[in-house]
Motif scaffolding. Structure first.
Motif, PDB file in Angstrom:
ATOM      1  N   ARG A 339       0.839  -1.196   0.000  1.00 22.97           N
ATOM      2  CA  ARG A 339       0.000   0.000   0.000  1.00 22.97           C
ATOM      3  C   ARG A 339       0.876   1.249   0.000  1.00 22.97           C
ATOM      4  O   ARG A 339       1.826   1.359   0.780  1.00 22.97           O
ATOM      5  N   SER A 341       0.927   5.746  -0.660  1.00 15.64           N
ATOM      6  CA  SER A 341       0.228   7.018  -0.808  1.00 15.64           C
ATOM      7  C   SER A 341       0.119   7.340  -2.290  1.00 15.64           C
ATOM      8  O   SER A 341       1.101   7.213  -3.033  1.00 15.64           O
ATOM      9  N   ASP A 342      -1.067   7.749  -2.730  1.00 13.33           N
ATOM     10  CA  ASP A 342      -1.301   8.009  -4.148  1.00 13.33           C
ATOM     11  C   ASP A 342      -0.815   9.406  -4.507  1.00 13.33           C
ATOM     12  O   ASP A 342      -1.582  10.367  -4.597  1.00 13.33           O
ATOM     13  N   ARG A 343       0.496   9.480  -4.736  1.00 10.90           N
ATOM     14  CA  ARG A 343       1.117  10.752  -5.072  1.00 10.90           C
ATOM     15  C   ARG A 343       2.149  10.530  -6.168  1.00 10.90           C
ATOM     16  O   ARG A 343       2.672   9.423  -6.327  1.00 10.90           O
ATOM     17  N   ARG A 368      -6.429   1.642  -7.823  1.00 12.09           N
ATOM     18  CA  ARG A 368      -6.976   2.683  -6.957  1.00 12.09           C
ATOM     19  C   ARG A 368      -8.408   2.375  -6.539  1.00 12.09           C
ATOM     20  O   ARG A 368      -8.972   3.086  -5.719  1.00 12.09           O
ATOM     21  N   LEU A 375      -9.035   6.678   1.424  1.00  9.00           N
ATOM     22  CA  LEU A 375      -8.947   7.716   0.414  1.00  9.00           C
ATOM     23  C   LEU A 375      -7.512   8.230   0.330  1.00  9.00           C
ATOM     24  O   LEU A 375      -6.886   8.536   1.334  1.00  9.00           O
ATOM     25  N   GLY A 376      -6.989   8.319  -0.892  1.00 11.72           N
ATOM     26  CA  GLY A 376      -5.631   8.826  -1.084  1.00 11.72           C
ATOM     27  C   GLY A 376      -4.566   7.762  -1.084  1.00 11.72           C
ATOM     28  O   GLY A 376      -3.378   8.079  -1.236  1.00 11.72           O
ATOM     29  N   ASP A 377      -4.960   6.490  -0.921  1.00 10.37           N
ATOM     30  CA  ASP A 377      -3.996   5.386  -0.971  1.00 10.37           C
ATOM     31  C   ASP A 377      -4.206   4.558  -2.231  1.00 10.37           C
ATOM     32  O   ASP A 377      -5.255   4.624  -2.886  1.00 10.37           O
ATOM     33  N   VAL A 378      -3.229   3.765  -2.563  1.00  7.51           N
ATOM     34  CA  VAL A 378      -3.285   2.883  -3.720  1.00  7.51           C
ATOM     35  C   VAL A 378      -2.610   1.561  -3.373  1.00  7.51           C
ATOM     36  O   VAL A 378      -1.640   1.533  -2.603  1.00  7.51           O
TER      37      VAL A 378
END
Length: 411
Positions: A339, A341-343, A368, A375-378
């Motif tokens: 997992r 952080s979706d950045r 996603r 929310l905001g993780d991938v």
């Protein structure tokens, strides 16, 4: 084994010796290769009898030529017919070509294309029939009854057994101090023939048959003191996937063979991988059965051990799948979910960390869309190539030490 069905074997040492004289100049006396990796594992010398280097790529030419060479002129004129998924087909086709006999070979519709092509290349007429080898055998027998062609059984005939037994005579000459011979077995022709040779000259040597557990008709047959047919079979080792021992080979094996052991497809895949990587020998899954048994229980067999590599005819696509299976079975493939952080840049940083840990990325999937994701993780699904279970643990430790949540590896 001391089976209650054991009797005087149909084929003895004299039959094998006669077959050897017949085969001089026809077949290759295949080499034996030492294996340091397997010797270290077994605690004593291990030798590989390389029938994968035989003409047609397997031991089958030995029995096929012996059988065909002893046909009468009238039988030769009527031709021969056989049924096989590959190795017996090629052996019969080449032997027939050498002796000027027309051969018809029935093969299952799903037979490997390289084996079909090779059989045709040796001059045989190939008929694709049915989905199993049993379907092909039935069609071949019907052809023989219809045309008068001689049916050449893949294992259940004394000439076939005697011809295959010449492998055993070579082993005794090449490794005089052999203590155990391991032989992959399906119908029992090779196993029974080698046992006749070994028992006739060195009765102190143990002869052990190895079956694929998904097609193991011998253990229940030995227990019942007669051939028993399996209801289903499933194994990657199609060369030894025989649903019922023959009447003749049952009597042969029950009388002469010390033990039958089984190995699963994972063990077969690992053995094939080891032979390719460490011994530089390409074999088919059935050809790796003897080595698989040794790798599974290295302390079980007295050394020096000779493991017979019965054949090397493998479809490239099957080879690719089996090697992948073998890599996974040996702990060389690592599948994880990480997992992030979706950045921007997060995935690149993760893959760089994997690279620094010494693993190679085979596949990566980026997701996603999951109700379980904050929310905001991938979630990143990784398939990695590693050096083995120990290295896999090191990779996971590196990922977790960097703060990543990792699933798919025990804590």
């Amino acid at each position: 084994m001391n089976s209650p069905g054991a009797t005087v074997p149909p084929v003895g040492i004299d039959g094998v010796r006669a077959a050897r004289e017949l085969l001089r100049g026809v077949v290759t006396e295949t080499p034996v290769a030492s294996s340091r990796a397997l010797s270290d594992l077994a605690g004593g010398p291990v030798w590989l009898k390389c029938e994968n280097l035989q003409r047609t790529g397997s031991f089958k030419i030995r029995g096929a030529y012996t059988r065909l060479a002893r046909l009468s002129p009238e039988q030769r004129a009527r031709g021969v017919v056989a049924a096989s998924a590959g190795n017996h087909a090629q052996g019969v086709a080449l032997a027939a070509a050498m002796l000027g006999i027309h051969a018809t070979v029935y093969m299952p519709e799903g037979a490997a294309l390289p084996k079909v092509g090779a059989t045709r290349g040796y001059g045989a007429t190939v008929e694709l029939h049915g989905s199993t080898i049993d379907d092909s055998i039935a069609a071949a027998i019907a052809f023989a009854e219809r045309t008068g062609a001689e049916f050449v059984h893949p294992f259940d005939h004394p000439d076939i057994v005697a011809g295959q037994g010449t492998v055993g005579l070579e082993i005794l000459e090449q490794v005089p101090d052999v203590a155990t011979v391991l032989v992959g077995t399906g119908g029992g022709g090779l196993l029974g023939g080698i046992a006749a040779a070994v028992r006739g000259e060195r009765p102190d040597v143990r002869v052990v048959g190895v079956q694929a557990s998904g097609a193991a008709a011998w253990p229940p047959s030995i227990a019942a003191a007669s051939p028993v047919a399996l209801e289903t079979m499933r194994t990657i080792a199609d060369g030894i996937a025989v649903g019922r021992p023959g009447e003749l080979t049952f009597a042969q094996v029950a009388a002469l063979v010390d033990e039958i052991v089984t190995v699963d497809d994972n063990a077969l895949s690992r053995a094939l991988l080891v032979l390719l990587e460490r011994a530089k020998l390409l074999v088919e899954p059935a050809g790796a059965a003897a080595v698989a048994a040794l790798m599974e229980e290295p302390d079980r067999f007295a050394t020096p051990v000779v493991a017979v590599l019965s054949g090397g005819n493998i479809d490239p696509l099957v080879l690719w799948h089996v090697l992948q299976h073998g890599m996974a079975a040996a702990g060389r493939y690592l599948t994880l979910r990480v997992r992030l952080s979706d950045r921007p840049g997060a995935l690149a940083e993760l893959l760089a960390l994997v690279g620094r840990a010494g693993a190679n990325v085979v596949d990566v999937a980026h997701s996603r869309f999951s109700g379980a994701l904050p929310l905001g993780d991938v979630d990143i699904d990784l398939v990695l190539e590693t050096r083995g279970p120990g290295h896999s643990g090191e990779v996971v430790t590196a990922l977790r030490s960097a703060g990543h949540l990792v699933e798919g590896w025990p804590d």
